[in-house]
Design a protein around this motif. Sequence first.
Motif, PDB file in Angstrom:
ATOM      1  N   ALA A   1      -9.188  32.161  34.071  1.00  0.00           N
ATOM      2  CA  ALA A   1      -8.128  32.871  33.345  1.00  0.00           C
ATOM      3  C   ALA A   1      -8.750  33.488  32.102  1.00  0.00           C
ATOM      4  CB  ALA A   1      -7.018  31.898  32.975  1.00  0.00           C
ATOM      5  N   ARG A   2      -8.484  34.760  31.877  1.00  0.00           N
ATOM      6  CA  ARG A   2      -9.140  35.472  30.780  1.00  0.00           C
ATOM      7  C   ARG A   2      -8.206  35.802  29.613  1.00  0.00           C
ATOM      8  NH1 ARG A   2     -14.121  36.922  32.516  1.00  0.00           N
ATOM      9  NH2 ARG A   2     -14.477  36.968  34.776  1.00  0.00           N
ATOM     10  N   ALA A   3      -6.897  35.800  29.868  1.00  0.00           N
ATOM     11  CA  ALA A   3      -5.943  36.183  28.820  1.00  0.00           C
ATOM     12  C   ALA A   3      -5.376  34.933  28.149  1.00  0.00           C
ATOM     13  CB  ALA A   3      -4.823  37.029  29.408  1.00  0.00           C
ATOM     14  N   ALA A   4      -6.072  34.460  27.135  1.00  0.00           N
ATOM     15  CA  ALA A   4      -5.673  33.214  26.468  1.00  0.00           C
ATOM     16  C   ALA A   4      -4.251  33.274  25.911  1.00  0.00           C
ATOM     17  CB  ALA A   4      -6.655  32.891  25.343  1.00  0.00           C
ATOM     18  N   ALA A   5      -3.833  34.447  25.477  1.00  0.00           N
ATOM     19  CA  ALA A   5      -2.520  34.586  24.846  1.00  0.00           C
ATOM     20  C   ALA A   5      -1.363  34.378  25.823  1.00  0.00           C
ATOM     21  CB  ALA A   5      -2.401  35.960  24.198  1.00  0.00           C
ATOM     22  N   THR A   6      -1.620  34.545  27.125  1.00  0.00           N
ATOM     23  CA  THR A   6      -0.519  34.434  28.092  1.00  0.00           C
ATOM     24  C   THR A   6      -0.664  33.261  29.062  1.00  0.00           C
ATOM     25  OG1 THR A   6      -1.589  35.911  29.709  1.00  0.00           O
ATOM     26  CG2 THR A   6      -0.174  36.935  28.024  1.00  0.00           C
ATOM     27  N   VAL A   7      -1.662  32.414  28.845  1.00  0.00           N
ATOM     28  CA  VAL A   7      -1.876  31.285  29.758  1.00  0.00           C
ATOM     29  C   VAL A   7      -0.651  30.379  29.817  1.00  0.00           C
ATOM     30  CG1 VAL A   7      -3.148  29.132  30.091  1.00  0.00           C
ATOM     31  CG2 VAL A   7      -4.382  31.247  29.667  1.00  0.00           C
ATOM     32  N   SER A   8      -0.043  30.105  28.673  1.00  0.00           N
ATOM     33  CA  SER A   8       1.114  29.209  28.658  1.00  0.00           C
ATOM     34  C   SER A   8       2.285  29.824  29.418  1.00  0.00           C
ATOM     35  CB  SER A   8       1.523  28.884  27.220  1.00  0.00           C
ATOM     36  OG  SER A   8       1.866  30.056  26.505  1.00  0.00           O
ATOM     37  N   LEU A   9       2.493  31.137  29.286  1.00  0.00           N
ATOM     38  CA  LEU A   9       3.550  31.809  30.031  1.00  0.00           C
ATOM     39  C   LEU A   9       3.266  31.750  31.526  1.00  0.00           C
ATOM     40  CD1 LEU A   9       6.057  33.574  30.340  1.00  0.00           C
ATOM     41  CD2 LEU A   9       4.617  35.587  29.870  1.00  0.00           C
TER      42      LEU A   9
END
Length: 215
Positions: free
Chosen positions: A123-131
């Motif tokens: 996963a590359r998009a750390a800002a959206t991992v939780s979503l």
Amino acid sequence: MNRLCKGWAVLSVVVASVFGAMSASAADAPKPDINRGQTIATTICAACHGVNGNSPTAAFPKLAGQPQEYLVKQLKDFKAEAGKSVPARQNPVMAGIVTSLSDQDMVNVSAYFATQTPTPGVARAAATVSLGQRIYRGGVADKGVPACAACHGPAGQGVPIQYPRVSGQWADYLVAQLNAFQQGSRNNSEPMRQIASRLSDQEVKAVADYMAGLH
């Protein structure tokens, strides 16, 4: 009944019908010849999907470790059914390739790729991992979207015949397929068509990125 329950009810009926038909078809399928499948993979498929089913770029899906029955169905879906001018999956390249493959060829090459080991993704998009994690694990209740894990499994390994492996798949490829379900150019899964149509662009990208790193 809330929207999530309604969504589940509709999807359950569709999935049960599809599963029954595909199970019967799988029971009558010819036995695979993995050696012949490897020959097809190396001479026809390798340029895009890699010799061992691990494609070099996100333009093409990773096929390694995918359920054999699922791959067979996808190959057949690139061909237009009798009486129809448009196949369930629209892809000019794959449409040209499957015309040269017999049903036995499809079984053979699918069996070969199913035996290969998939490479892990990230996963590359750390800002959206939780979503992405919330959607994958719990769905989106107010949109009637069920959890992806319910069908693709907690670790994204998929289920033979019905559901593909999503663990480690290219995120951009997953986005492209969800968009294809939304737009109707991929029309070979009613549950996925319904689910994708309820997701925003942000949600699509978030859950696709999460699945890429799932293992």
